[in-house]
Write an enzyme that holds these catalytic residues in place. Structure first.
Site, PDB file in Angstrom:
ATOM      1  N   SER A 161       0.839  -1.195   0.000  1.00  0.00           N
ATOM      2  CA  SER A 161       0.000   0.000   0.000  1.00  0.00           C
ATOM      3  C   SER A 161       0.880   1.253   0.000  1.00  0.00           C
ATOM      4  CB  SER A 161      -0.953  -0.047   1.197  1.00  0.00           C
ATOM      5  OG  SER A 161      -1.943   0.938   1.101  1.00  0.00           O
ATOM      6  N   ASP A 252     -10.234  -3.770  -4.465  1.00  0.00           N
ATOM      7  CA  ASP A 252      -9.350  -2.789  -3.844  1.00  0.00           C
ATOM      8  C   ASP A 252      -9.432  -1.492  -4.635  1.00  0.00           C
ATOM      9  OD1 ASP A 252      -7.281  -1.294  -2.756  1.00  0.00           O
ATOM     10  OD2 ASP A 252      -5.738  -2.807  -3.071  1.00  0.00           O
ATOM     11  N   HIS A 282      -7.959  -5.168  -0.313  1.00  0.00           N
ATOM     12  CA  HIS A 282      -6.771  -4.454   0.164  1.00  0.00           C
ATOM     13  C   HIS A 282      -6.383  -4.969   1.555  1.00  0.00           C
ATOM     14  CE1 HIS A 282      -4.090  -0.941   0.007  1.00  0.00           C
ATOM     15  NE2 HIS A 282      -4.236  -0.909   1.321  1.00  0.00           N
TER      16      HIS A 282
END
Length: 316
Positions: A161, A252, A282
């Site tokens: 991320s 996501d 995610h």
């Protein structure tokens, strides 16, 4: 939208979150968000579930403003090993060495590598580009200390991320890296992609939370004043990058910009393996209670390990 439904184990987690009645992260404070993230990650780990490694050492390494905490994980077995610098996710606002302890242990174990995790400065207390400066400083330190870390001349970088964003920036900034591992990376802060709207709500990371994170990260900087690869690596110089493994999740908001970054790297001549896990969300790297997520992490790390342990002599 993905053809597959959400993984059933993860669907149960999403339903539990929906039923909890707790306000979304972006409606609270950074301190509240940090506590909540720890409650979902490090606070749930037990002695029985902790991934075994040979040793864990607390260190201090250079940062962009003095020194920062780091943690060195050594795998079982006889070295020498490659070294991996790992940069945790959390929207540049949350996350720390403890929230990603399990992920770093898994990388050390599955990739037979020494992993160095760094506790870079977080926003909003330390806005852009503090995190970039810290991660680049740590990478340059690792380059100079490979002999005492893994013991080979192989250094990879990874992150998830926001950490994937930082890993991509490090790959563009620090030459001589062997490989990059990008779990669902944020790559284009000012871009707009279909997945941001398709997956805007109900899939753990929500678009409003992403915007809250990035506003905190930006601080007073005018990030709209032209492209800047330090926050949007897709705008950077992509030729000559180290081989990459990019893993994205179907549900996501960041899915499409991860795909776009992989395609841009490939177009620039970089060796890229893009892994799409359409039933996942995610954050799946830390959701190995789901057999599907656990398998996805194993597959991704196997590809990354192959790059770290390859015999290639012409690494970027």
């Amino acid at each position: 939208m993905p053809d597959q439904p959400v993984d059933p184990h993860i669907a149960g987690l999403l339903q539990m979150i929906a039923d909890s009645g707790y306000p979304p992260m972006h409606e609270g404070t950074p301190e509240d968000a940090r506590k909540a993230f720890r409650a979902m990650t490090s606070d749930l780990v037990t002695d029985e579930t902790r991934v075994p490694v040979a040793s864990v050492e607390e260190r201090r390494v250079p940062s962009g403003d003095g020194e920062q905490d780091a943690r060195v994980y050594r795998p079982e077995g006889e070295g020498p090993f490659p070294t991996v610098l790992y940069l945790h996710g959390g929207g540049f606002v949350i996350g720390d060495l403890d929230t990603h302890d399990q992920t770093c242990r898994r990388i050390a174990k599955d990739c037979a590598a020494v992993v160095v995790a760094v506790d870079y400065r977080l926003a909003p207390e330390h806005p852009f580009p503090a995190a970039v400066e810290d991660c680049v400083a740590a990478a340059r330190w690792a380059v100079d200390h490979l002999g005492e870390l893994g013991g080979t001349d192989v250094l990879g970088v990874g992150g998830d991320s926001a950490g994937g964003n930082l890993a991509a920036v490090v790959s563009q900034t620090v030459r001589g890296l062997a490989a990059q591992l990008l779990f669902y990376p944020a790559t284009d802060a000012l871009g707009d992609y279909p997945s941001r709207h398709e997956n805007a709500e109900g899939y753990f990371l929500e678009l409003a939370t992403m915007e809250w994170f990035f506003a905190a990260y930006a601080g007073d900087a005018d990030l709209g004043d032209g492209p800047d690869p330090r926050h949007s690596p897709i705008q950077g110089e992509l030729a000559g990058q180290p081989p990459a493994v990019v893993a994205v999740a179907g549900y996501d908001p960041l899915r499409d910009e991860g795909i776009a970054y992989a395609e841009a790297l490939r177009a620039a001549g970089t060796e890229v393996e893009l892994l799409r896990f359409d039933s996942l969300i995610h954050g799946f790297a830390d959701m190995v209670f789901s057999p599907g997520a656990d398998e996805a992490v194993g597959t991704t790390l196997a590809r990354f390990s192959a790059l770290l342990h390859s015999d290639r002599k012409d690494l970027s």
